[in-house]
Design a protein around this motif. Structure first.
Motif, PDB file in Angstrom:
ATOM      1  N   LYS A   1       0.929  -0.921   0.165  1.00 44.28           N
ATOM      2  CA  LYS A   1      -0.140  -0.199  -0.135  1.00 44.28           C
ATOM      3  C   LYS A   1       1.489   0.987  -0.432  1.00 44.28           C
ATOM      4  CE  LYS A   1      -2.885   0.322   3.726  1.00 44.28           C
ATOM      5  NZ  LYS A   1      -4.272   0.458   3.619  1.00 44.28           N
ATOM      6  N   TYR A   2       1.991   1.299   0.676  1.00 47.38           N
ATOM      7  CA  TYR A   2       2.638   2.101   0.747  1.00 47.38           C
ATOM      8  C   TYR A   2       4.147   2.231   0.774  1.00 47.38           C
ATOM      9  CZ  TYR A   2      -0.642   3.560   4.120  1.00 47.38           C
ATOM     10  OH  TYR A   2      -2.091   3.784   4.575  1.00 47.38           O
TER      11      TYR A   2
ATOM     12  N   ARG B   1       3.096   8.862   1.292  1.00 43.08           N
ATOM     13  CA  ARG B   1       1.444   8.698   1.578  1.00 43.08           C
ATOM     14  C   ARG B   1       0.149   8.873   0.733  1.00 43.08           C
ATOM     15  NH1 ARG B   1       2.036   5.332   6.642  1.00 43.08           N
ATOM     16  NH2 ARG B   1       4.356   4.978   6.514  1.00 43.08           N
TER      17      ARG B   1
ATOM     18  N   TRP C   1      -7.896  11.021   1.834  1.00 39.62           N
ATOM     19  CA  TRP C   1      -8.914  10.295   3.337  1.00 39.62           C
ATOM     20  C   TRP C   1     -10.555   9.841   2.777  1.00 39.62           C
ATOM     21  CZ3 TRP C   1      -5.155   7.193   5.401  1.00 39.62           C
ATOM     22  CH2 TRP C   1      -4.263   7.094   5.283  1.00 39.62           C
TER      23      TRP C   1
END
Lengths: 437, 124
Positions: free
Chosen positions: B26-27, B33, B37
């Motif tokens: 994912k990262y 990042r 959100w």
């Protein structure tokens, strides 16, 4: 005399203020705002308590909060705040030896529970985790301080994001009886910002300053019509008026109330009975105040060079919102009715017990005369045979944290935790079933 | 493992058997990042509360319902307390002068005043 610190970190992840410390102690080590902010002049993000420092310039700071309406949706920002709290304030180097007691809001959706677990175990690497909810911790704390055994109580938590009325029985929150109002400290601050911006200076960006003004100056009125009439008077007779000075960066960096004596004049008002104004005016002559140079024209002019604004009826209209959300356009009942609904959804045998043990907690209950007004509103809604008794916690902001600290130091705590190894094997969803909500 | 070994990140990231997307993927290292959100409203819509049983409490159930007691009625034009309602247009008014004004309003204005109160009847 080295006192060995227990290795349990108790963390109350509040929307406004984050409280963190070690289990077993009376007070948390860190009580910091749960946000990061960037002043317009610099590129660096200030985290948590750096915003509270004396030399921080808080005007026009753009804030970013990890918690939206009480739920943790932004783990990135939360990680930065927790980083600062754990490493700099609590001085924890090796987190894998410690366990974490995290206080989460009720009815956390599963996707958020997963991301919180991920944050705790994979980013920080705690040894074990236990999740609790705030009403049961408050109940635990109050029960340990009271004389007799408290079987059940109704915890009214007026926090930053929302207000819950939750019945708790024997340390277990009764899920079906919880009622929530979407009003909290954040909504109150926003309302005050709107009122001030409409009437005098534009303060829509200054959240932290207006927060401070709200805490210093707002109170709950016991008789709304009487206070509204009082606030329309001019000059010395208007005992509710007071001025708040904004910081100008040169002489002072923090806002402050211009004259505290003037701000406290309203306390001489007796509780709700109408009073003849000549009496009051003569009493006011003895107390300090800026009333002498006030003329009707001055009151209407806003002196923009002095960076200050005057508050009269906003002082009690803002907390009034909690008792009458209809005035704001929200189609919800006030706090008193919310409590009655919460109690009514429990078993009828519990009703008298719950009404006798109402506990007020949360930062928004710190307004003066809050409990009096609540009792006055609640009493007509409750059956005559039941006794209504409202207890305020002595420190509503730290109340939940202290309950957590008590829980962490109890012998059964170890068995309630989920360890990292278990999490890695069976995953977040199955681990969460261990906790009762 | 010793703390310095883990910190220097020479160890491969752990693979969790229960996850569909691993943290490491994912990262990715070196990439920033994700800035995006989901807000709470979107999360709640994704939760699909309507499919859950009605008697179990969840986030939407526990909202405090509207007040049982009759609310205060305010005049639509002036904002004062309004004890009277005009039977033709259903607007609330406080005084006879306001009533004169109400009767002289064009229909469009009447509908707009009612819409402010969410009381307009929309005929399609």
């Amino acid at each position: 005399m080295g006192m060995e610190r227990s290795s349990v970190v108790v963390l109350d992840n509040g929307g406004g203020i984050l409280k963190a410390g070690f289990g077993g102690e009376t007070d948390p080590v860190a009580v910091v705002p749960n946000c990061i902010g960037r002043p317009p002049s610099s590129k660096k993000w200030l985290v948590g308590d750096q915003l509270q420092a004396d030399d921080a310039d808080v005007t026009g700071v753009s804030l970013r909060r990890p918690i939206d309406r009480g739920y943790l949706i932004n783990p990135e920002v939360q990680r930065e705040v927790w980083d600062r709290v754990f490493r700099s304030l609590l001085n924890l180097e090796d987190l894998s030896q410690s366990s974490l007691l995290l206080v989460e809001p009720l009815f956390n959706p599963p996707s958020l529970q997963r991301s919180a677990d991920e944050l705790v175990f994979e980013e920080f690497g705690f040894g074990s985790l236990c999740v609790a909810d705030s009403p049961s911790l408050v109940h635990l704390y109050e029960a340990s301080r009271a004389q007799g055994p408290a079987v059940a109580s109704l915890v009214v938590d007026c926090g930053f994001s929302f207000t819950h009325a939750a019945p708790v029985m024997q340390n277990l929150t009764l899920n079906y009886g919880v009622k929530r109002m979407d009003l909290g400290g954040k909504a109150l601050t926003n309302y005050l910002k709107e009122l001030v911006s409409y009437r005098s200076l534009n303060v829509m960006d200054e959240t932290l300053l207006i927060d401070h003004a709200k805490e210093q100056l707002c109170f709950v009125s016991l008789d709304l019509q009487h206070d509204l009439r009082l606030s329309r008077k001019s000059g010395k007779e208007n005992i509710l008026k007071c001025t708040y000075v904004l910081p100008d960066g040169v002489t002072h960096t923090k806002g402050f109330v211009k004259d505290l004596n003037e701000a406290r004049r309203y306390l001489s008002l007796p509780d709700g009975t109408t009073n003849c104004t000549t009496d009051l005016a003569s009493k006011m002559g003895e107390m300090g105040g800026q009333g002498d140079t006030d003329k009707a024209e001055d009151r209407r002019k806003v002196d923009l060079t002095q960076n200050e604004f005057v508050l009269t009826n906003e002082r009690f209209l803002v907390p009034e919102m909690l008792f009458q959300p209809v005035d704001l356009g929200m189609n919800q009942a006030g706090l008193a009715e919310c409590i009655v609904r919460a109690v009514n959804s429990c078993h009828p045998y519990l009703h008298p017990v719950l009404f006798q043990n109402i506990i007020l907690t949360g930062g928004s209950t710190l307004f003066p005369r809050f409990a009096q007004r609540l009792e006055r509103e609640l009493r007509p809604l409750v059956l005559d045979a039941y006794e209504v008794k409202i207890t305020c916690q002595e420190n509503p902001i730290l109340g939940v944290w202290r309950g957590g600290s008590l829980l962490a130091s109890s012998p059964e705590f170890e068995s309630m935790c989920v360890t990292k190894a278990e999490y890695e094997e069976i995953g977040s969803v199955r681990c969460r079933r261990r906790f009762f909500h | 493992m010793e703390a310095d070994v883990v910190r220097s990140e020479m160890v491969l990231p752990p693979v969790m058997p229960f996850k569909r997307v691993q943290m490491g993927d994912k990262y990715q290292k070196g990439q920033s990042r994700g800035r995006y959100w989901k807000h709470l409203k979107q999360l709640l819509q994704a939760e699909n509360f309507i499919s859950l049983p009605l008697d179990e409490p969840n986030y939407l159930n526990i909202e405090s319902p509207p007040s049982m007691y009759p609310s205060k009625k305010y005049c639509d034009i002036t904002g004062f307390e309004a004890p009277y309602v005009d039977p033709r247009t259903k607007l609330r008014y406080a005084d006879p002068e306001v009533f004169k004004r109400v009767r002289n309003l064009p229909n469009e204005h009447v509908q707009r005043y009612l819409a402010l109160r969410n009381a307009a009847v929309i005929i399609r």
